[in-house]
Design an enzyme around this catalytic site. Structure first.
Site, PDB file in Angstrom:
ATOM      1  N   SER A 145      32.590  44.036  41.197  1.00  0.00           N
ATOM      2  CA  SER A 145      33.777  43.073  41.822  1.00  0.00           C
ATOM      3  C   SER A 145      35.180  44.216  40.367  1.00  0.00           C
ATOM      4  CB  SER A 145      34.468  42.371  42.425  1.00  0.00           C
ATOM      5  OG  SER A 145      35.654  42.384  42.514  1.00  0.00           O
ATOM      6  N   TYR A 158      34.562  32.905  41.357  1.00  0.00           N
ATOM      7  CA  TYR A 158      34.257  34.473  41.298  1.00  0.00           C
ATOM      8  C   TYR A 158      34.264  35.909  40.353  1.00  0.00           C
ATOM      9  CZ  TYR A 158      34.216  38.929  44.765  1.00  0.00           C
ATOM     10  OH  TYR A 158      33.693  39.966  44.792  1.00  0.00           O
TER      11      TYR A 158
END
Length: 251
Positions: A145, A158
């Site tokens: 990401s 995350y």
């Protein structure tokens, strides 16, 4: 890109919905046979059935990345169908892991995210290697990401997990290169899928206005990068990070 992956058998984790489902559909359209894996059994079957109706060659395996036994069982079943040419490590825990500062995070949530996103990616890759090594040019594409590149706030577990996936990719590329296996990472920006429906509107706006290519990012904006990295066009590409975010972050 039709036919670019003809004859290839490729495993996609987290394939029941969102980006994973889009990856599976795009790979099938490019000629691949796709093994769709997810913990969401009912949604997985529905997605697979939908792709089959469109002519895709699809297999289904339920898998829980938090369970080493589940990973082993799933790949034992996958192995019955023969070798695999590619693996897309897309599955990750994203929904419900944001909104807290680093001071507010609790240990259980942190550990759960690391268990699925980091350990799960490692174990799936480890289990897949014997099947990938039997092909001339095995490929692994890890899905990270771009939050790990710009340090998105209130999303630390995350972000840390995706940073770990980027770092793991480089070690994996070094270790698996002698077996002819290429390992690369893509880092998508915020994409409009089910898993990002919970993301605050201001975060979506930040991305949409801050990209060099302004606007909304859709799954189809990401799938081409995965097809390329799994294809013969990328036979000499390994250990690389490819941000796919419309220029929100440059690498």
């Amino acid at each position: 890109m039709s036919g670019l992956l003809a004859g290839k058998r490729i495993v996609v984790t987290g394939a029941a919905r969102g980006l994973g489902r889009s990856f599976a559909a795009a790979l099938a359209q490019s000629g691949a046979s796709v093994v769709m894996c997810d913990i969401l059994a009912a949604e997985l079957q529905d997605s697979a059935d939908s792709l089959r109706q469109q002519g895709a060659q699809v297999e289904v395996q339920v898998i829980d990345l938090a369970s080493p036994a589940s990973i082993t069982t799933a790949f034992s079943e996958i192995a019955k169908g023969g070798v695999i040419d590619g693996l897309v490590n897309n599955a990750a825990l994203a929904t419900g892991v944001g909104g807290k500062t680093m001071m507010e995070y609790d240990i259980d949530l942190w550990d759960r995210v690391m268990q699925v996103n980091v350990r799960g990616t490692w174990l799936v890759s480890q289990t897949a290697v014997p099947l990938l090594a039997q092909t001339a040019h095995g490929k692994i594409v890890n899905v990270a990401s771009d939050t790990a590149l710009w340090g998105a706030p209130k999303l630390m577990a995350y972000v840390a997990s995706k940073g770990a996936v980027i770092a793991m990719t480089r070690s994996m590329a070094r270790e698996l290169g002698p077996q002819g296996i290429c390992v690369n990472t893509i880092a998508p920006g915020l994409t409009r899928v089910e898993a990002t429906e919970y993301v605050p509107a201001e975060r979506h706006q930040l991305y949409e206005q801050g990209r060099a290519l302004t606007g909304v990012q859709h799954p189809d904006d990401v799938t081409g990068s995965v097809i390329y990295l799994l294809s013969p066009l990328a036979d000499f590409v390994t250990g690389q990070l490819l941000p796919v975010n419309g220029g929100f972050v440059f690498n």
